[in-house]
Design a protein around this motif. Structure first.
Motif, mmCIF file in Angstrom:
data_model
loop_
_atom_site.group_PDB
_atom_site.id
_atom_site.type_symbol
_atom_site.label_atom_id
_atom_site.label_comp_id
_atom_site.label_asym_id
_atom_site.label_seq_id
_atom_site.Cartn_x
_atom_site.Cartn_y
_atom_site.Cartn_z
ATOM 1 N N THR A 64 16.504 11.382 12.099
ATOM 2 C CA THR A 64 17.204 10.101 11.994
ATOM 3 C C THR A 64 18.187 10.118 10.834
ATOM 4 O O THR A 64 19.281 9.557 10.910
ATOM 5 N N GLY A 65 17.806 10.789 9.737
ATOM 6 C CA GLY A 65 18.709 10.946 8.605
ATOM 7 C C GLY A 65 18.950 9.644 7.863
ATOM 8 O O GLY A 65 18.212 8.675 7.991
ATOM 9 N N GLY A 66 20.028 9.650 7.057
ATOM 10 C CA GLY A 66 20.346 8.474 6.268
ATOM 11 C C GLY A 66 20.335 8.772 4.784
ATOM 12 O O GLY A 66 20.240 9.931 4.351
ATOM 13 N N ARG A 67 20.425 7.741 3.975
ATOM 14 C CA ARG A 67 20.484 7.887 2.534
ATOM 15 C C ARG A 67 19.210 8.547 1.996
ATOM 16 O O ARG A 67 18.105 8.182 2.394
ATOM 17 N N GLU A 68 19.339 9.473 1.088
ATOM 18 C CA GLU A 68 18.197 10.201 0.522
ATOM 19 C C GLU A 68 17.582 9.378 -0.602
ATOM 20 O O GLU A 68 17.927 9.514 -1.771
ATOM 21 N N GLU A 69 16.616 8.525 -0.232
ATOM 22 C CA GLU A 69 16.025 7.594 -1.197
ATOM 23 C C GLU A 69 14.621 7.984 -1.624
ATOM 24 O O GLU A 69 14.218 7.737 -2.765
ATOM 25 N N ALA A 70 13.842 8.535 -0.715
ATOM 26 C CA ALA A 70 12.435 8.812 -0.999
ATOM 27 C C ALA A 70 11.991 10.053 -0.242
ATOM 28 O O ALA A 70 12.567 10.415 0.789
ATOM 29 N N THR A 71 10.949 10.679 -0.759
ATOM 30 C CA THR A 71 10.495 11.965 -0.254
ATOM 31 C C THR A 71 9.354 11.808 0.735
ATOM 32 O O THR A 71 8.413 11.049 0.495
ATOM 33 N N ILE A 72 9.425 12.540 1.848
ATOM 34 C CA ILE A 72 8.274 12.678 2.736
ATOM 35 C C ILE A 72 7.353 13.703 2.106
ATOM 36 O O ILE A 72 7.705 14.888 2.010
ATOM 37 N N LEU A 73 6.204 13.281 1.625
ATOM 38 C CA LEU A 73 5.297 14.191 0.934
ATOM 39 C C LEU A 73 4.967 15.396 1.809
ATOM 40 O O LEU A 73 4.858 15.291 3.026
ATOM 41 N N CYS A 74 4.773 16.529 1.172
ATOM 42 C CA CYS A 74 4.446 17.815 1.806
ATOM 43 C C CYS A 74 5.663 18.429 2.498
ATOM 44 O O CYS A 74 5.990 19.590 2.263
ATOM 45 N N ASP A 75 6.338 17.663 3.335
ATOM 46 C CA ASP A 75 7.534 18.178 3.994
ATOM 47 C C ASP A 75 8.674 18.363 3.008
ATOM 48 O O ASP A 75 9.439 19.327 3.098
ATOM 49 N N GLY A 76 8.809 17.433 2.060
ATOM 50 C CA GLY A 76 9.832 17.549 1.023
ATOM 51 C C GLY A 76 11.174 16.948 1.374
ATOM 52 O O GLY A 76 12.054 16.858 0.514
ATOM 53 N N ALA A 450 2.356 10.466 -17.274
ATOM 54 C CA ALA A 450 2.457 10.846 -15.878
ATOM 55 C C ALA A 450 3.592 10.099 -15.196
ATOM 56 O O ALA A 450 4.093 9.094 -15.686
ATOM 57 N N GLY A 451 3.953 10.571 -14.050
ATOM 58 C CA GLY A 451 4.971 9.904 -13.276
ATOM 59 C C GLY A 451 4.985 10.443 -11.870
ATOM 60 O O GLY A 451 4.460 11.524 -11.599
ATOM 61 N N TYR A 452 5.601 9.678 -10.962
ATOM 62 C CA TYR A 452 5.645 10.130 -9.586
ATOM 63 C C TYR A 452 6.488 11.395 -9.463
ATOM 64 O O TYR A 452 6.233 12.241 -8.603
ATOM 65 N N GLY A 453 7.473 11.548 -10.346
ATOM 66 C CA GLY A 453 8.264 12.777 -10.328
ATOM 67 C C GLY A 453 7.402 14.010 -10.548
ATOM 68 O O GLY A 453 7.607 15.047 -9.914
ATOM 69 N N GLN A 454 6.411 13.911 -11.453
ATOM 70 C CA GLN A 454 5.496 15.030 -11.663
ATOM 71 C C GLN A 454 4.680 15.320 -10.418
ATOM 72 O O GLN A 454 4.415 16.479 -10.084
ATOM 73 N N ILE A 455 4.268 14.277 -9.723
ATOM 74 C CA ILE A 455 3.510 14.466 -8.487
ATOM 75 C C ILE A 455 4.373 15.163 -7.449
ATOM 76 O O ILE A 455 3.924 16.103 -6.772
ATOM 77 N N LEU A 456 5.617 14.737 -7.302
ATOM 78 C CA LEU A 456 6.513 15.372 -6.341
ATOM 79 C C LEU A 456 6.761 16.830 -6.698
ATOM 80 O O LEU A 456 6.787 17.701 -5.825
ATOM 81 N N ASP A 457 6.959 17.112 -7.979
ATOM 82 C CA ASP A 457 7.150 18.501 -8.413
ATOM 83 C C ASP A 457 5.917 19.345 -8.085
ATOM 84 O O ASP A 457 6.037 20.492 -7.652
#
Length: 465
Positions: A64-76, A450-457
């Motif tokens: 579907t695409g669109g603006r890159e606002e948030a991450t699909i966990l695991c898929d990235g 901590a932060g969500y950025g650390q979780i994503l990394d």
């Protein structure tokens, strides 16, 4: 904020939630928020590998695409926040190991947390703000669910879907810092999008994760629309054509919805699952594991198993005796008992095609009888227990009953229990460092570290794009 000179139930909730800062929420609530987040993240990681519907949702969101606002966990992949919330919510509910709330018959994490994380990533929110959003989202969802159940469930609704959109909207409104009036509009729009039916349990139950995923998506949309000026009925709950009349035909409790605000935090009353089955199976599984130890037996020794429990549990998990798929097995009390007798536990790895076809397991599942108990019906949902009598071929027997399964507030899991569950659950897919690293970020880090950025990394290090 008044409607015809009178504050509404919705505005009472919204004014309270909008007034809260991270420092206004009790430490015990925030500590529990850390643990439900940890549990959720690990279930999402497992669901990425096991969820058939999750694969469809991820592919759809990417295409579907669109603006890159948030991450699909695991898929990235980075996609618009509503699509990230949808896909992540579906992943997390794919393995039936996420937390729940017995008074509201709901699974809060999979509806609330995907929305809060997607909005939090988009807004670059701090970790304390994300924890606050989770706590508020849980409270709003579970108060709504508590206020209409068990009548709501008896009418065939799936509370995770119908109430999840309200909690997800509240969590996202918190992330956006909406004021009382806008906060109320966001929650109202979440309520207008309430959806979910229990019929999915009776044919193709693998579609069930769509409902919390859709709730998460609805929460993001509701808060975004409210922040842009959209308005919605403040009489959502008690209005002439409102939520109470639609969802439970007037069998509701206003006290359950708005009573003890700031004193009764619903997140503290949630349970943690230890088995990948519907929660209605868990008390009986606890009992059969106890019987296995006491009698020193396996499924091959069993002549018969008799279970007594409450009617709503039987409706959800007492209909399928010989499941043909992983999804059906998660809603089969008889087959889960047979697995527990063989393995001494019930894990994700115990619902393989080979085990589903195993003749001895099928024999034992067929030897289970399930009876409705009127006393247990009367106690539900204060108690969601089971009574079990197991008889062996040599005549020895075991008989016992329990009021609630392990993991409830009265019988909680320890941090050791939780970490053991998560490590074992993810062992087929990830090294021990995956859980250990997440635990350090979510549980052990200071409030500002901590932060969500650390979780994503951290997720990115264990997943190949």
């Amino acid at each position: 904020m008044e409607v015809q000179g009178t504050k509404t139930l919705l505005t009472e909730l919204a004014d309270f939630y909008a007034s809260l800062g991270p420092g206004d929420i009790p430490g015990t609530v925030l500590e529990k928020a850390r643990r439900v987040l940890m549990d959720f993240l690990c279930e999402t990681a497992a669901g990425f590998h096991e969820g058939e519907l999750a694969s469809i949702a991820i592919e759809y969101a990417r295409e579907t695409g669109g603006r890159e606002e948030a991450t699909i966990l695991c898929d990235g992949s980075k996609v618009p926040a509503p699509w990230a919330a949808l896909a992540t919510g579906i992943m997390a509910h794919s393995i039936e190991l996420d937390d729940g709330h017995r008074w509201g018959t709901s699974h809060p994490a999979v509806a609330v947390i995907p929305a809060v994380l997607a909005m939090g990533e988009k807004m670059k929110s701090s970790f304390p703000d994300i924890l606050k959003g989770i706590a508020i989202g849980y409270d709003a969802m579970l108060r709504a669910a508590r206020s209409i159940n068990p009548s709501h469930l008896k009418r065939g609704f799936h509370s995770t879907g119908t109430c999840g959109s309200i909690g997800a909207a509240a969590g996202c409104a918190s992330i956006l810092g909406l004021a009382g009036e806008q906060f109320a509009y966001a929650m109202s729009m979440g309520g207008l999008q309430s959806a979910g039916l229990q019929e999915m349990l009776h044919d193709h139950p693998g579609i069930k994760p769509l409902q919390p995923g859709k709730s998460a998506l609805a929460g993001v949309l509701s808060a975004e629309f409210a922040s842009r000026g959209a308005k919605s009925p403040r009489t959502l709950f008690e209005g002439e054509h409102g939520w109470f009349k639609a969802m439970c035909a007037g069998e509701y409790s206003e006290e359950a919805l708005t009573g003890d605000l700031g004193k009764r935090w619903e997140i503290l009353l949630t349970y943690t699952k230890l088995y990948p089955t519907c929660r209605h199976c868990h008390a009986a599984i606890d009992l059969v594991r106890e019987a296995r130890k006491v009698l020193d037996c396996t499924e091959r020794d069993v002549e018969s198993i008799r279970v007594k429990t409450y009617r709503l549990g039987i409706v959800e998990v007492g209909q399928i005796f010989l499941p043909a798929t992983f999804e059906e097995a998660m809603f089969s009390l008889p087959f889960s008992l047979a697995v527990a007798l063989r393995k001494g536990n019930v894990t994700l790895q115990d619902y393989t095609p080979e085990l589903l076809a195993d003749e001895e397991l099928r024999r034992v599942a067929s030897a289970v009888t399930i009876e409705e108990d009127e006393h247990m019906n009367a106690l539900y949902p204060e108690e969601r227990g089971a009574w079990l009598r197991l008889v062996l071929k040599d005549g020895r027997s075991f008989e016992n009953g329990i009021p609630v399964a392990k993991g409830e507030p009265e019988n909680p899991v320890t941090d050791g229990d939780l970490r053991e569950k998560l490590t074992a659950m993810l062992a087929p897919y990830y090294p021990e460092e995956f859980v250990a690293g997440l635990w350090e970020i979510c549980i052990e880090s200071g409030p500002g570290a901590a932060g969500y950025g650390q979780i994503l990394d951290h997720f990115g290090r264990f997943h190949t794009p």
